[in-house]
Design a protein around this motif. Structure first.
Motif, PDB file in Angstrom:
ATOM      1  N   PRO A 190       0.827  -1.243  -0.065  1.00 41.48           N
ATOM      2  CA  PRO A 190       0.193  -0.044   0.040  1.00 41.48           C
ATOM      3  C   PRO A 190       0.899   1.167  -0.020  1.00 41.48           C
ATOM      4  CG  PRO A 190      -0.050  -1.078   2.056  1.00 41.48           C
ATOM      5  CD  PRO A 190       0.779  -1.914   1.356  1.00 41.48           C
ATOM      6  N   VAL A 191       0.235   2.235  -0.447  1.00 47.17           N
ATOM      7  CA  VAL A 191       0.785   3.639  -0.285  1.00 47.17           C
ATOM      8  C   VAL A 191      -0.041   4.232   0.851  1.00 47.17           C
ATOM      9  CG1 VAL A 191       0.722   6.033  -1.194  1.00 47.17           C
ATOM     10  CG2 VAL A 191       1.101   3.897  -2.886  1.00 47.17           C
ATOM     11  N   PHE A 192       0.778   4.666   1.876  1.00 45.08           N
ATOM     12  CA  PHE A 192       0.281   5.247   3.194  1.00 45.08           C
ATOM     13  C   PHE A 192       0.471   6.866   3.173  1.00 45.08           C
ATOM     14  CE2 PHE A 192       1.442   1.135   4.552  1.00 45.08           C
ATOM     15  CZ  PHE A 192       0.128   0.784   5.100  1.00 45.08           C
ATOM     16  N   LEU A 193      -0.437   7.672   3.389  1.00 45.22           N
ATOM     17  CA  LEU A 193      -0.644   9.159   3.064  1.00 45.22           C
ATOM     18  C   LEU A 193      -0.502   9.900   4.624  1.00 45.22           C
ATOM     19  CD1 LEU A 193      -0.122  12.079   1.661  1.00 45.22           C
ATOM     20  CD2 LEU A 193      -2.541  11.515   1.204  1.00 45.22           C
ATOM     21  N   LEU A 194       0.274  10.747   5.012  1.00 43.25           N
ATOM     22  CA  LEU A 194       0.030  11.448   6.171  1.00 43.25           C
ATOM     23  C   LEU A 194      -0.073  12.815   5.856  1.00 43.25           C
ATOM     24  CD1 LEU A 194       2.007  11.277   9.843  1.00 43.25           C
ATOM     25  CD2 LEU A 194       1.243  13.587   8.641  1.00 43.25           C
ATOM     26  N   VAL A 270      -5.010   6.737   4.481  1.00 40.21           N
ATOM     27  CA  VAL A 270      -4.366   7.940   5.037  1.00 40.21           C
ATOM     28  C   VAL A 270      -4.157   7.857   6.686  1.00 40.21           C
ATOM     29  CG1 VAL A 270      -5.018  10.541   5.674  1.00 40.21           C
ATOM     30  CG2 VAL A 270      -5.639   9.376   3.450  1.00 40.21           C
ATOM     31  N   VAL A 271      -3.031   8.473   7.170  1.00 37.20           N
ATOM     32  CA  VAL A 271      -2.793   8.068   8.475  1.00 37.20           C
ATOM     33  C   VAL A 271      -2.390   9.319   9.275  1.00 37.20           C
ATOM     34  CG1 VAL A 271      -0.701   6.850   9.889  1.00 37.20           C
ATOM     35  CG2 VAL A 271      -1.516   6.004   7.527  1.00 37.20           C
ATOM     36  N   LEU A 272      -2.965   9.283  10.510  1.00 43.62           N
ATOM     37  CA  LEU A 272      -2.459  10.464  11.219  1.00 43.62           C
ATOM     38  C   LEU A 272      -2.566  10.055  12.700  1.00 43.62           C
ATOM     39  CD1 LEU A 272      -2.503  13.703  11.383  1.00 43.62           C
ATOM     40  CD2 LEU A 272      -4.754  13.773  11.967  1.00 43.62           C
TER      41      LEU A 272
END
Length: 370
Positions: A190-194, A270-272
């Protein structure tokens, strides 16, 4: 009515309050946006919203400078014969309340997070609590974005019974942030985006540490950072550090943008991993676009996800725990990821539509006219 809407940046008003201001103007109210002048002020003006500039920093603590901000707000409210003030952000809430009380103006603060002072208890925290106690008891209504912040204020006697209610964050324009098609990839990694300002308090360090752990098992996984760097916030992460992470090959820094949608659409999750929020808009926007979110059990963050159904949760300040959640996501097949995203989209439409927030403000303002 003449309504002033205040924040410590024009960026905030453009991204979180523009549709509210336009809706109130359509209702026949005169609306004045009040914030420091910055590169986003022209966006307010081009939208037909009148703007008044005030010096209001997000992180300053010099008492003479802060007093000047309160006096400037008072002058703006008085000169424009403002009837009610809608405020946001910790300083915006406190300083506008002080200015309003000195003029007998009604005010409706929105607690969109308690800020750094409540993440690290200090002398500033005690001063902030005192100011909340002295001002919020006189608010016409106090909006809270999450139950944790609301409970803190109630237990501490900082707000009166019957004078508060919870909002679903700042809401999301679910038409603008619509479900995005998934990107076809050659690999399941996967591609993880913050998406956040580059602050330690946003959990960026934990994201980097977790990325190292995840890539040990899924070396093709990709990690992106999106958001402004080099702010004047004490928790700011310098560009030298970000450049070092990029040189290590662990993450790609995408800079900042006025439109996060293409970046969310490109991501798989999407990660936060933030330490504390009001209700993070970026996660609601991601969910509205049918992307699963991974976040912490911190106040505000946990409101955005049903663990295992619309996304995944872990403990705050816990890089191994975050890595475990990301590994769980990486192990999912595409159908499971898509289903998780679809459930997240349905929940945002049902519970976090921006129109819900706008209608609650309309109700609060109507109660002032009875």
């Amino acid at each position: 009515m003449r309504i002033a809407v205040i924040s410590n940046t024009s960026w905030y008003l453009v991204n979180f309050r523009r549709n509210l201001m336009l809706a109130l103007m359509a209702d026949g109210h005169e609306v004045i946006a009040v914030s420091p002048e910055d590169e986003y002020t022209t966006h307010l003006i081009s939208s037909g919203i009148r703007h008044e500039a005030v010096p209001l920093s997000g992180s300053g603590t010099q008492w003479l400078t802060e007093l000047r901000s309160v006096l400037c707000l008072r002058r703006v409210f008085q000169n424009n014969r403002v009837d009610v003030v809608l405020s946001n952000t910790p300083k915006g809430n406190l300083y506008s309340a002080i200015a309003c009380m000195s003029l007998g103006i009604r005010f409706i603060p929105n607690v969109s997070g308690l800020g750094r002072a409540f993440i690290q208890t200090s002398f500033v925290t005690r001063i902030a609590r005192l100011l909340y106690r002295l001002t919020f008891r006189y608010a016409h209504r106090v909006f809270f974005q999450n139950l944790d912040d609301q409970d803190i204020f109630l237990r501490s006697g900082l707000v009166l019974p019957g004078r508060y209610e919870r909002l679903p964050g700042s809401g999301v324009d679910v038409d603008r942030f619509c479900a995005a098609p998934w990107v076809e990839r050659d690999t399941d990694a996967p591609v993880f985006l913050l998406v956040a300002r580059m602050l330690w308090d946003k959990g960026v360090g934990e994201f980097i540490d977790a990325a190292r752990l995840v890539r040990g098992k899924y070396p093709m996984s990709t990690f992106h950072l999106l958001g402004a760097a080099d702010s004047d916030n004490p928790a700011s992460i310098g560009r030298d550090q970000i450049d070092a992470w990029q040189a290590e090959g662990i993450v790609r820094y995408l800079g900042k943008t006025d439109d996060v949608r293409p970046h969310i659409a490109h991501a798989d999750a999407v990660v936060l991993p933030s330490y504390r929020e009001g209700v993070p808009r970026t996660l609601l926007e991601a969910a509205a676009m049918a992307r699963p979110v991974i976040t912490t059990d911190a106040p505000g963050c946990k409101d955005t996800v049903i663990d295992g159904q619309t996304g995944l949760r872990c403990k705050a300040r816990d890089a191994p725990g975050l890595a475990s959640a990301m590994l769980r996501f990486a192990a999912m097949d595409k159908a499971s990821r898509v289903g998780m995203g679809e459930r997240g989209r349905a929940r945002v439409v049902r519970e976090f539509d921006e129109q819900i927030v706008i209608d609650r403000y309309r109700e609060a303002l109507a109660s002032l006219q009875r």
